[in-house]
Design an enzyme around this catalytic site. Structure first.
Site, PDB file in Angstrom:
ATOM      1  N   ASP A  98      -2.310  -0.620   6.687  1.00  0.00           N
ATOM      2  CA  ASP A  98      -3.731  -0.699   4.923  1.00  0.00           C
ATOM      3  C   ASP A  98      -3.669  -2.151   4.299  1.00  0.00           C
ATOM      4  O   ASP A  98      -3.795  -2.622   4.387  1.00  0.00           O
ATOM      5  CB  ASP A  98      -3.453   1.098   4.156  1.00  0.00           C
ATOM      6  CG  ASP A  98      -4.428   1.807   4.798  1.00  0.00           C
ATOM      7  OD1 ASP A  98      -5.023   1.388   5.847  1.00  0.00           O
ATOM      8  OD2 ASP A  98      -4.530   2.182   4.067  1.00  0.00           O
TER       9      ASP A  98
ATOM     10  N   GLU B 203       1.306   5.781   0.146  1.00  0.00           N
ATOM     11  CA  GLU B 203       0.534   6.874   0.537  1.00  0.00           C
ATOM     12  C   GLU B 203       1.198   7.919  -0.481  1.00  0.00           C
ATOM     13  O   GLU B 203       2.411   7.188  -0.876  1.00  0.00           O
ATOM     14  CB  GLU B 203       0.415   6.959   1.958  1.00  0.00           C
ATOM     15  CG  GLU B 203       0.224   6.251   3.159  1.00  0.00           C
ATOM     16  CD  GLU B 203      -1.363   6.191   2.481  1.00  0.00           C
ATOM     17  OE1 GLU B 203      -2.658   6.622   1.916  1.00  0.00           O
ATOM     18  OE2 GLU B 203      -2.069   4.975   3.192  1.00  0.00           O
TER      19      GLU B 203
ATOM     20  N   ASP C 120       0.485  -1.084  -0.225  1.00  0.00           N
ATOM     21  CA  ASP C 120      -0.108   0.288  -0.444  1.00  0.00           C
ATOM     22  C   ASP C 120       0.871   0.852   0.206  1.00  0.00           C
ATOM     23  O   ASP C 120       1.881   1.526   0.806  1.00  0.00           O
ATOM     24  CB  ASP C 120      -1.306  -0.104   1.460  1.00  0.00           C
ATOM     25  CG  ASP C 120      -2.166   1.158   0.828  1.00  0.00           C
ATOM     26  OD1 ASP C 120      -2.974   1.241   0.782  1.00  0.00           O
ATOM     27  OD2 ASP C 120      -1.746   2.111   1.375  1.00  0.00           O
TER      28      ASP C 120
ATOM     29  N   HIS D 239      -5.285   4.632   6.270  1.00  0.00           N
ATOM     30  CA  HIS D 239      -4.637   5.126   5.456  1.00  0.00           C
ATOM     31  C   HIS D 239      -3.543   5.625   5.845  1.00  0.00           C
ATOM     32  O   HIS D 239      -3.051   7.041   5.272  1.00  0.00           O
ATOM     33  CB  HIS D 239      -5.539   7.219   4.904  1.00  0.00           C
ATOM     34  CG  HIS D 239      -6.662   6.534   4.354  1.00  0.00           C
ATOM     35  ND1 HIS D 239      -6.832   6.493   2.912  1.00  0.00           N
ATOM     36  CD2 HIS D 239      -8.149   7.236   4.677  1.00  0.00           C
ATOM     37  CE1 HIS D 239      -8.435   6.349   2.551  1.00  0.00           C
ATOM     38  NE2 HIS D 239      -8.754   7.051   4.624  1.00  0.00           N
TER      39      HIS D 239
END
Length: 581
Positions: free
Chosen positions: A173, A29, A27, A168
Site C-alpha cells: 500500500d 495494518e 502505511d 491491505h
C-alpha cells in the site's frame, strides 16, 4: 533613512522546492480502527526524494493480542505470522530513525499518524512532530468525480496507473501511495505549486485566476521590508510588511490567505512594488507613512491619522475643556490623541465629574454676567460667569486639571474609584461601568500624551540594539520621528557608523509637544522599540522621562496595554532602568 541593505534569507524562508523534499510514505495494518485500543500489526514505508526511491522499511509487529478474524481475512496477516515478530517497542524507534527529518505521507493520514502517536505515548517516546501530508486531502482537491467515483487508494492507484496494486499489506500500500503522490504532485506543479510550504497550504478554494497572479511575486527580493500592491492605474491597493517580501507576497495566492477582501484585492492587483528595509522598525515606519499618504482601500488601520482628537484645557482667564483636532503653540494643556470623538467625550466627562470646571463655551472676562447655567445650581460649577468665583480661586481648579492631564493622576483615580465603589454597593453596576469607561478613556489619553511628550521634545535620541544577524541595529529619532537607521556588522567598531547616521539622518523641525513630529502611531512604534529589553541609549539630546504618578500606572491597572514595555511602581521602565521625574 540611510542606505539599503538586503538580508540573505534562509532556505526555510524562501520555501523548500518539492524536488528537494524527502518524503516517507507510510502505511500501517492494525487489529482495529481505534488508536490506543487497537494495536499495530505491520509497518511499511518507502522513502523518496525527487522521484527516486531512497529506501524501504517493512516489518510485521506482534500486537500482543489476537488478531480479529475479519482483520486477518482482510489483510492476510494471521496470529501465526506475527507470533515471532518484534513488538512495537522495538519497531517504533527503528521506524522513527528511518523517517527522521522527512515529511510523513499517508493515505488518510489521520489513521496512520494517530496510531504512531498513540504508540509513542504508550512507550513514553517523544513524538517528533514531523510535517504530515495526506494524499486523500490532496486528491479531493485535484481529482474530480468525473475522473474517479471516490478517493480510495485502490481507485486512485488504478486511475494513475500505479506499478503496485494495493492489497491491505503495509509495504504494498505504501508503494502504491508513492505512485499516487507523484501523480498528484505533477498536477499541483502545473498549477504553480513548487514548494513544500505552498503544497502544505494548497486547496481548491484558491481560484485559477488568483493562482495565476503568482507571477507578481517573481523577481521580488527575499529580504525584509514593505510591499505595495497596485492596480492598473498605479494606485496603491494594500501596503504590508514582512521579514521576507517575496515569501509573504506569494502567500496571497495560496489558501493561507483566507480574508475575502484580500482575494478581492489580489483580483485588482497588477503589480507589487517592494521597498527593502534594513530593520523591522524601518519597515513598520515606512508602512505607516505609505498608508497615511496613499490611504489604500484594502488597509483598514492607520489610514486616517488626521482624524485624531485631542482634549485641550484652554489658556484663558477661566480655562475650560475643549475637543480639538490639532495641537497648537498656545500655552494650553493637551491630552491624547484619541481615536474618536466619543472617546474624547468620555475623558472630558471623567474630568468634569471630579473637578468643577465650567462647561459653558463662551469666553469669560472679568466682567460678570447676570445668569448662571444649571451646573451652578447643582453645585458642579463655581459660577465664574456670574462673579461667584474669582480668577484666582478658579485658577486652583484649572491647575488641578492641568496636573491630572500632564503629571499626576492620583486625584482623578481616587475620586472615581470611590464613585465606582459607591455605585457598586448600591448595585448600580451599569452606572459604575460608565464611570469606569470614562476614567479609562481619560487615563489612556493622558498616559499616551505623557509618553509622547518627552520624546516629542527631544531633539535627538540615538539607541542601539543587538541585531539577530549579529552586530547592532542603530536608530536615530528626532522629536519623536524616525529619522534614520543603520546596521553595524558583527565585530565592527560602531562609532563611525553612529557618526555617519547622525550626519545623514533626516533633519526634523521641532513640533508642538505633546504632539510629535510624526504620526502618533509612528512615535509609539519607536517608543516600543526603545523600551525593549536590551536597547542601549547611545545619545540623548533632551530629557526623556515620564511622571512617577502619571496616568500610565493607573491605566495599566485598569487595562494593561498589549505589547508595551511595563510600568514599574509608578515609574516608566525604559530598557534596564526606571526613569522618573
Amino acid at each position: 533613512m540611510t542606505g539599503s541593505h538586503a538580508v540573505q534569507a534562509t532556505f526555510e524562508d524562501l520555501g523548500t522546492p518539492l524536488h528537494e523534499v524527502t518524503f516517507v510514505v507510510v502505511d500501517l495494518e492494525t487489529t482495529g480502527g481505534r488508536p490506543g485500543a487497537s494495536q499495530i500489526t505491520e509497518v511499511g514505508a518507502v522513502k523518496v526524494r525527487g522521484g527516486e526511491v531512497l529506501g524501504e522499511f517493512q516489518t510485521l509487529v506482534n500486537p500482543g493480542e489476537p488478531i480479529p478474524a475479519f482483520i486477518a481475512m482482510l489483510t492476510g496477516i494471521s496470529d501465526a505470522m506475527v507470533a515471532r515478530a518484534p513488538r512495537i517497542g522495538t519497531v517504533l524507534p527503528a521506524f522513527l530513525e528511518f523517517a527522521a527529518d522527512s515529511v510523513l505521507v499517508a493515505h488518510n493520514a489521520g489513521f496512520d499518524i494517530g496510531f504512531l502517536r498513540a504508540a509513542c505515548r504508550d512507550l513514553d517516546l517523544v513524538w517528533p512532530g514531523p510535517k504530515v501530508l495526506d494524499t486523500v486531502h490532496l486528491a479531493r482537491q485535484l481529482v474530480t468525480r468525473d475522473e474517479a467515483t471516490n478517493h480510495k487508494l485502490a481507485t486512485l492507484a488504478q486511475l494513475f496507473g500505479a506499478t503496485t496494486t494495493p492489497d491491505h499489506r503495509a509495504l504494498h500500500d505504501a508503494r502504491a501511495t508513492v505512485d499516487v503522490l507523484h501523480a498528484l504532485l505533477g498536477r499541483v506543479g502545473n498549477l504553480g505549486v513548487h514548494t513544500l510550504e505552498e503544497l502544505s497550504s494548497y486547496t481548491a478554494r484558491v481560484t485559477p485566476a488568483q493562482r495565476r497572479k503568482r507571477v507578481l511575486a517573481d523577481g521580488l527580493p527575499s529580504a525584509p521590508g514593505v510591499y505595495v500592491f497596485k492596480d492598473a492605474q498605479g494606485r496603491a491597493l494594500y501596503v504590508g510588511t514582512s521579514v521576507d517580501i517575496k515569501r509573504r507576497v506569494r502567500s496571497y495566492f495560496t489558501s493561507s490567505e483566507q480574508r475575502t477582501r484580500m482575494s478581492q484585492m489580489v483580483g485588482l492587483a497588477t503589480e507589487v512594488t517592494p521597498i527593502v528595509c534594513q530593520t523591522a522598525l524601518e519597515a513598520q515606519v515606512r508602512e505607516l507613512r505609505l498608508i497615511a499618504e496613499h490611504k489604500p482601500r484594502f488597509n483598514r488601520r492607520s489610514r486616517f491619522p488626521e482624524r485624531a482628537m485631542w482634549l485641550k484645557l484652554t489658556d484663558e482667564l477661566f480655562p475650560r475643556l475643549s475637543i480639538v483636532r490639532e495641537v497648537r503653540d498656545d500655552d494650553a494643556t493637551y491630552a491624547g490623541p484619541f481615536t474618536s470623538r466619543s472617546a474624547a467625550e468620555l475623558a472630558m466627562a471623567a474630568l468634569h465629574e471630579v473637578l468643577p470646571l465650567r462647561q459653558c463655551t463662551r469666553r469669560l472676562g472679568r466682567r460678570a454676567g447676570e445668569t448662571a447655567c444649571a451646573l451652578f445650581d447643582m453645585g458642579r460649577c463655581g459660577g465664574p460667569c456670574i462673579g461667584q468665583q474669582t480668577p484666582s480661586s478658579y485658577a486652583e481648579v484649572a491647575a488641578e486639571a492641568e496636573r491630572i492631564l500632564a503629571a499626576d493622576a492620583r486625584q482623578v483615580t481616587t475620586a472615581l474609584d470611590a464613585r465606582m465603589s459607591a455605585l457598586s454597593r448600591d448595585q448600580r453596576f451599569e452606572d459604575a461601568a460608565v464611570v469606569r469607561d470614562r476614567m479609562l478613556a481619560l487615563l489612556k489619553a493622558a498616559a499616551r500624551s505623557q509618553r509622547l511628550a518627552p520624546l516629542a521634545r527631544s531633539p535627538e535620541v540615538v539607541a542601539a540594539a543587538r541585531s539577530a544577524l549579529g552586530g547592532w541595529e542603530i536608530v536615530c529619532v528626532r522629536y519623536g520621528r524616525f529619522a534614520g537607521t543603520t546596521l553595524v556588522p558583527r565585530g565592527a567598531d560602531p562609532t563611525p557608523y553612529i557618526e555617519a547616521l547622525r550626519e545623514s539622518a533626516e533633519q526634523v523641525a521641532p513640533p508642538t509637544a505633546p504632539a510629535p513630529a510624526a504620526l502618533t502611531e509612528e512615535t509609539e512604534k519607536v517608543l516600543a522599540w526603545l523600551e525593549r529589553p536590551g536597547v542601549r541609549m547611545v545619545h540623548v539630546d533632551g530629557e526623556w522621562a515620564c511622571p512617577v504618578n502619571g496616568a500610565g500606572a493607573a491605566r495599566h491597572r485598569l487595562a494593561p496595554p498589549s505589547g508595551v514595555a511595563g510600568f514599574d511602581r509608578g515609574g516608566w521602565e525604559v530598557g534596564a532602568a526606571t526613569v522618573a521625574s
